[in-house]
Write a protein that holds these residues in place. Sequence first.
Motif, short mmCIF file in Angstrom:
data_model
loop_
_atom_site.label_atom_id
_atom_site.label_comp_id
_atom_site.label_asym_id
_atom_site.label_seq_id
_atom_site.Cartn_x
_atom_site.Cartn_y
_atom_site.Cartn_z
N LEU A 160 0.83 -1.21 0.00
CA LEU A 160 0.00 0.00 0.00
C LEU A 160 0.86 1.26 0.00
CD1 LEU A 160 -3.10 -0.91 2.20
CD2 LEU A 160 -2.64 -1.36 -0.20
N ASP A 161 2.00 1.22 0.68
CA ASP A 161 2.91 2.37 0.64
C ASP A 161 3.41 2.59 -0.78
OD1 ASP A 161 2.52 2.66 3.29
OD2 ASP A 161 4.57 2.19 3.91
N GLN A 162 3.71 1.51 -1.47
CA GLN A 162 4.17 1.64 -2.86
C GLN A 162 3.09 2.28 -3.73
OE1 GLN A 162 5.68 -1.97 -4.56
NE2 GLN A 162 7.56 -1.93 -3.34
N LEU A 163 1.86 1.85 -3.53
CA LEU A 163 0.76 2.39 -4.33
C LEU A 163 0.51 3.86 -4.01
CD1 LEU A 163 -1.79 -0.57 -4.29
CD2 LEU A 163 -0.27 0.11 -6.13
N ASN A 164 0.77 4.24 -2.74
CA ASN A 164 0.56 5.63 -2.32
C ASN A 164 1.79 6.50 -2.55
OD1 ASN A 164 -2.03 5.12 -1.46
ND2 ASN A 164 -1.37 4.55 0.61
N ASP A 165 2.82 5.91 -3.19
CA ASP A 165 4.07 6.65 -3.44
C ASP A 165 4.68 7.18 -2.16
OD1 ASP A 165 4.34 6.27 -6.13
OD2 ASP A 165 3.09 7.99 -6.64
N GLN A 166 4.49 6.47 -1.04
CA GLN A 166 5.08 6.94 0.22
C GLN A 166 6.56 6.59 0.24
OE1 GLN A 166 3.14 5.78 3.83
NE2 GLN A 166 1.15 6.57 3.17
N GLN A 167 7.35 7.58 0.58
CA GLN A 167 8.78 7.36 0.71
C GLN A 167 9.02 6.62 2.02
OE1 GLN A 167 11.14 8.21 -1.59
NE2 GLN A 167 9.41 8.77 -2.87
N VAL A 168 9.65 5.48 1.94
CA VAL A 168 9.97 4.73 3.14
C VAL A 168 11.49 4.74 3.30
CG1 VAL A 168 9.83 2.49 4.27
CG2 VAL A 168 7.95 3.27 2.82
N VAL A 169 11.95 5.24 4.44
CA VAL A 169 13.39 5.27 4.71
C VAL A 169 13.77 3.90 5.28
CG1 VAL A 169 15.25 6.40 5.97
CG2 VAL A 169 13.27 7.73 5.19
N THR B 24 -16.29 1.92 -5.37
CA THR B 24 -16.70 2.83 -6.44
C THR B 24 -16.91 2.13 -7.77
OG1 THR B 24 -14.40 3.29 -6.95
CG2 THR B 24 -15.49 4.79 -5.43
N GLY B 25 -16.67 0.87 -7.88
CA GLY B 25 -16.83 0.24 -9.18
C GLY B 25 -16.60 -1.24 -9.10
N SER B 40 -14.51 3.30 -11.95
CA SER B 40 -15.49 4.06 -11.20
C SER B 40 -16.43 4.65 -12.23
CB SER B 40 -14.79 5.16 -10.39
OG SER B 40 -13.99 5.93 -11.25
N ALA B 41 -17.54 5.21 -11.74
CA ALA B 41 -18.54 5.73 -12.68
C ALA B 41 -17.88 6.75 -13.62
CB ALA B 41 -19.67 6.37 -11.90
N LYS B 42 -17.08 7.64 -13.04
CA LYS B 42 -16.34 8.59 -13.87
C LYS B 42 -14.86 8.29 -13.69
CE LYS B 42 -19.63 12.39 -13.95
NZ LYS B 42 -19.85 13.82 -13.66
N LYS B 43 -14.25 7.81 -14.71
CA LYS B 43 -12.87 7.35 -14.59
C LYS B 43 -11.92 8.53 -14.75
CE LYS B 43 -10.34 3.32 -16.22
NZ LYS B 43 -10.61 2.35 -15.20
N SER B 44 -11.13 8.81 -13.71
CA SER B 44 -10.25 9.95 -13.75
C SER B 44 -8.83 9.53 -14.09
CB SER B 44 -10.24 10.62 -12.37
OG SER B 44 -9.61 9.76 -11.45
N GLY B 45 -7.97 10.52 -14.28
CA GLY B 45 -6.56 10.23 -14.56
C GLY B 45 -5.90 9.48 -13.43
N SER B 46 -6.28 9.83 -12.17
CA SER B 46 -5.66 9.16 -11.03
C SER B 46 -6.10 7.70 -10.94
CB SER B 46 -5.98 9.90 -9.73
OG SER B 46 -7.37 9.86 -9.49
N ASP B 47 -7.34 7.40 -11.41
CA ASP B 47 -7.79 5.99 -11.45
C ASP B 47 -6.89 5.18 -12.37
OD1 ASP B 47 -9.92 6.36 -9.71
OD2 ASP B 47 -11.28 6.91 -11.33
N PHE B 48 -6.63 5.75 -13.57
CA PHE B 48 -5.77 5.06 -14.53
C PHE B 48 -4.37 4.87 -13.95
CE2 PHE B 48 -8.84 6.54 -17.81
CZ PHE B 48 -9.15 5.29 -18.34
N CYS B 49 -3.91 5.91 -13.24
CA CYS B 49 -2.58 5.85 -12.63
C CYS B 49 -2.53 4.72 -11.61
CB CYS B 49 -2.28 7.20 -12.00
SG CYS B 49 -0.65 7.27 -11.26
N LEU B 50 -3.58 4.61 -10.77
CA LEU B 50 -3.62 3.57 -9.75
C LEU B 50 -3.66 2.18 -10.39
CD1 LEU B 50 -3.81 2.75 -6.77
CD2 LEU B 50 -6.29 2.95 -6.94
N GLU B 51 -4.50 2.04 -11.43
CA GLU B 51 -4.56 0.77 -12.16
C GLU B 51 -3.18 0.34 -12.61
OE1 GLU B 51 -6.97 1.35 -15.57
OE2 GLU B 51 -8.73 1.80 -14.35
N SER B 52 -2.49 1.29 -13.20
CA SER B 52 -1.18 1.00 -13.75
C SER B 52 -0.21 0.56 -12.66
CB SER B 52 -0.65 2.26 -14.46
OG SER B 52 0.68 2.10 -14.80
#
Lengths: 283, 283
Positions: A160-169, B24-25, B40-52
């Motif tokens: 989840l930290d990786q997905l949230n782009d959290q910097q982990v030291v 949400t979906g 999600s109902a309205k797919k945003s840029g951040s959704d695509f980013c998370l998918e990736s």
Amino acid sequence: MALPFFYSIQSSSVSSKGCLFLPTGGCLRDKRTSRLAFVSAKKSGSDFCLESKVETLLDGVKWDDKGLAVAMAQNVDTGAILMQGFVNRDAVATTISSRKATFYSRSRSTLWTKGESSKNFINIHNIFLDCDQDSIIYLGKPDGPTCHTGSETCYYTSVLDQLNDQQVVGDKLALTTLSLLEFTISQRKAELVTSQNGKPSWTKCLLLDGKLLCSKIREEADELCRTLEENEDKSCTASEMADVLYHAMVLLALKDVNVEDVLEVLRLRFSKSGIEEKSSRKS
Amino acid sequence: MALPFFYSIQSSSVSSKGCLFLPTGGCLRDKRTSRLAFVSAKKSGSDFCLESKVETLLDGVKWDDKGLAVAMAQNVDTGAILMQGFVNRDAVATTISSRKATFYSRSRSTLWTKGESSKNFINIHNIFLDCDQDSIIYLGKPDGPTCHTGSETCYYTSVLDQLNDQQVVGDKLALTTLSLLEFTISQRKAELVTSQNGKPSWTKCLLLDGKLLCSKIREEADELCRTLEENEDKSCTASEMADVLYHAMVLLALKDVNVEDVLEVLRLRFSKSGIEEKSSRKS
């Protein structure tokens, strides 16, 4: 159970390493039945009885189509999951007799005991089977870091930290609440040494002022007692106990004492009754 | 990454149950690449980013020849290993999006979310991958007992106790030190109610005399502080902290407060800084 064929070791199925730690003998295998036996120099009736019980127990495990089950090694004091591997009959039998966590390597097709190279053995305190009889916990005390990377456990990559782009030291271990609190306090202590500012922190105030810390510990212990004496509700007790724990853990950090060391003291104590234990301390 | 085929659900590979909890979906699959998508109902840029990011992360897992990896669910507060199952890409993707521990049933060839029948979901706080990228910890908080038998965890059969012919009254969970101490104290309390004599027990003395208990808690807290004030060695600090913990846990038992409740209070608190947290309590 007559065991006329037990005394010929089949090294292909039971590696010498896998049996390295047997205190009195080795794992031997009946050629006809593929069953294991434990042998000592002088084989007694109780040895045969134990063999039979181990065999019955291993018969009860639901091995998969490759003869394997999942095994997880867990730190008996902290609860940290140290590693996970696979086990076959021989691996579990060897673990029972050697009391060192032993697994089956699927890539090398051999038994291996964690620590046989690094000496960081996992010393077994108990073994648990799950309700489906196909998953095993090796509950044990590690001699040192379990991971081949030198990390305390093999689980230091937070998805989840990786997905949230959290910097982990450094590594972020999969820590449960008490260990995570201890880690957080140790970070605040490190920030003081390195003169990093970080966030405003009550923990830092306490670390810098031992007199304040001790007055807080005494105060919080008193408040915990008053929840009993004044019949306060359960949520007050939980809250005051959290205060006691947190402030006492700051003191542990100041003294460089690990929570794990405290838990080990507790474990060793409550293997006796409290009255027996108190008598032994007096003597 | 263009995803023109993402919007057709393939129910054979992703069950409706597996996606039941998506806020949400749903989990959708690209027919050409077999990759998952979250919609999600309205797919945003951040959704695509998370998918990736999820796809990249799932690509990094070393799935076995059946497309599976091992996953263990662990209680974030107590550290108890609740259950172990297997996961495929879809199961992990669903767990990430729904934050409910989801597995792949090898016997039924479907996803299943723990709790979909019992409502005892395991609410995910973090997910960890091991150093070999083939083993996963679901660190979470269970809504209730995890085992289908009603037991708190699926691990209640002690192999070593069976071998030692130890009589176990009821289930004996695979408990780590703090939980085992709590269990032992609760047994002493139960013996008082049922008038069982059992062993001589300091715990029973304390449970019967709240005044003695509170005086001991205050005394032990004071002794812990003195190890700092008088610069005693680390082993004294560990020993005094063990005394504080034990006596405070007897008080928790008297008040019917679980250690898990205390740990939950601590976890919720230290998600903020101590100074912020103290301010919020005052307001």
